[in-house]
Design an enzyme around this catalytic site. Structure first.
Site, mmCIF file in Angstrom:
data_model
loop_
_atom_site.group_PDB
_atom_site.id
_atom_site.type_symbol
_atom_site.label_atom_id
_atom_site.label_comp_id
_atom_site.label_asym_id
_atom_site.label_seq_id
_atom_site.Cartn_x
_atom_site.Cartn_y
_atom_site.Cartn_z
ATOM 1 N N CYS A 25 -12.022 -48.688 -10.481
ATOM 2 C CA CYS A 25 -11.921 -47.876 -9.009
ATOM 3 C C CYS A 25 -12.905 -46.861 -8.919
ATOM 4 O O CYS A 25 -13.651 -46.628 -7.810
ATOM 5 C CB CYS A 25 -10.435 -47.316 -8.933
ATOM 6 N N HIS A 27 -6.598 -42.821 -11.097
ATOM 7 C CA HIS A 27 -6.960 -43.336 -9.934
ATOM 8 C C HIS A 27 -7.994 -42.792 -9.117
ATOM 9 O O HIS A 27 -8.142 -41.364 -9.472
ATOM 10 C CB HIS A 27 -5.566 -43.860 -9.121
ATOM 11 N N ASP A 39 -9.125 -46.324 0.331
ATOM 12 C CA ASP A 39 -8.697 -46.788 -1.148
ATOM 13 C C ASP A 39 -8.705 -48.465 -1.211
ATOM 14 O O ASP A 39 -8.124 -49.083 -0.407
ATOM 15 C CB ASP A 39 -7.427 -46.520 -1.465
#
Length: 197
Positions: A17, A71, A87
């Protein structure tokens, strides 16, 4: 008011991520240079490196809950009263209104056990592009196998550094990357007066 970026047009590698967000920041710098100053990268983690998150594609649960060690999301704040979250791992819209993303994906943590309460390292996108580096070694097992296949492009590095990802994941304030906020301060920054949690 949103940046015209489709999910399908973004570089994406599962379980990376931070690099997905770095690539999105780079795309905004090239395609929307006038908007980069209102863009942020946010690392989310805690000392336990166990954070609950909802509405995530990796989950097998109906509510999309997962526990990540950390994250990373991309945030665009075109005005003080409006913020969007990008996201690439969410089942929510892309982009998603910040309030909806908070209510459905982050959620209020006042009833969480203290060790699961999240902290947020908020870094301006331009700073993130200039300072972040990862040799991806955190994704290798002890015997040298990838926990998840890495991106096809070369690792991200700066002129000064080839690997500082742990400084970004850490929520210790000694690391001078952006600013570390608790949830209340994060909501104040990105929802301002509209925050009535």
């Amino acid at each position: 008011m949103s940046i015209d970026v489709a999910r399908e047009g973004c570089i994406y590698t599962s379980c990376y991520c931070e690099e997905n967000v770095w690539c999105l920041c780079d795309k905004i710098r090239r395609d929307y240079p006038d908007k980069i100053e209102r863009c942020y990268c946010i690392f989310i983690s805690n000392k336990k490196r166990a954070i609950p998150f909802w509405r995530q594609r990796a989950s097998k649960r109906e509510d999309g809950q997962v526990f990540w060690d950390y994250h990373v999301i991309f945030v665009y704040q075109p005005s003080d009263s409006h913020t969007l979250v990008y996201d690439l791992d969410t089942t929510l819209t892309f982009p998603c209104d910040f309030r909806r993303y908070y209510e459905e994906s982050i959620k209020d943590d006042r009833h969480f056990k203290p060790e699961y309460q999240r902290l947020f390292r908020v870094i301006q996108a331009a700073e993130f592009l200039q300072t972040f580096a990862s040799d991806r070694s955190h994704m290798l097992t002890q015997d040298g196998h990838w926990m998840s296949p890495p991106p096809a492009y070369p690792p991200i590095k700066t002129e000064e550094c080839s690997n500082n990802i742990q400084e970004f994941i850490s929520m210790e304030k000694e690391y001078n990357h952006g600013v570390v906020l608790n949830l209340e301060d994060l909501l104040e920054k990105f929802m301002g007066n509209s925050n009535n949690t």
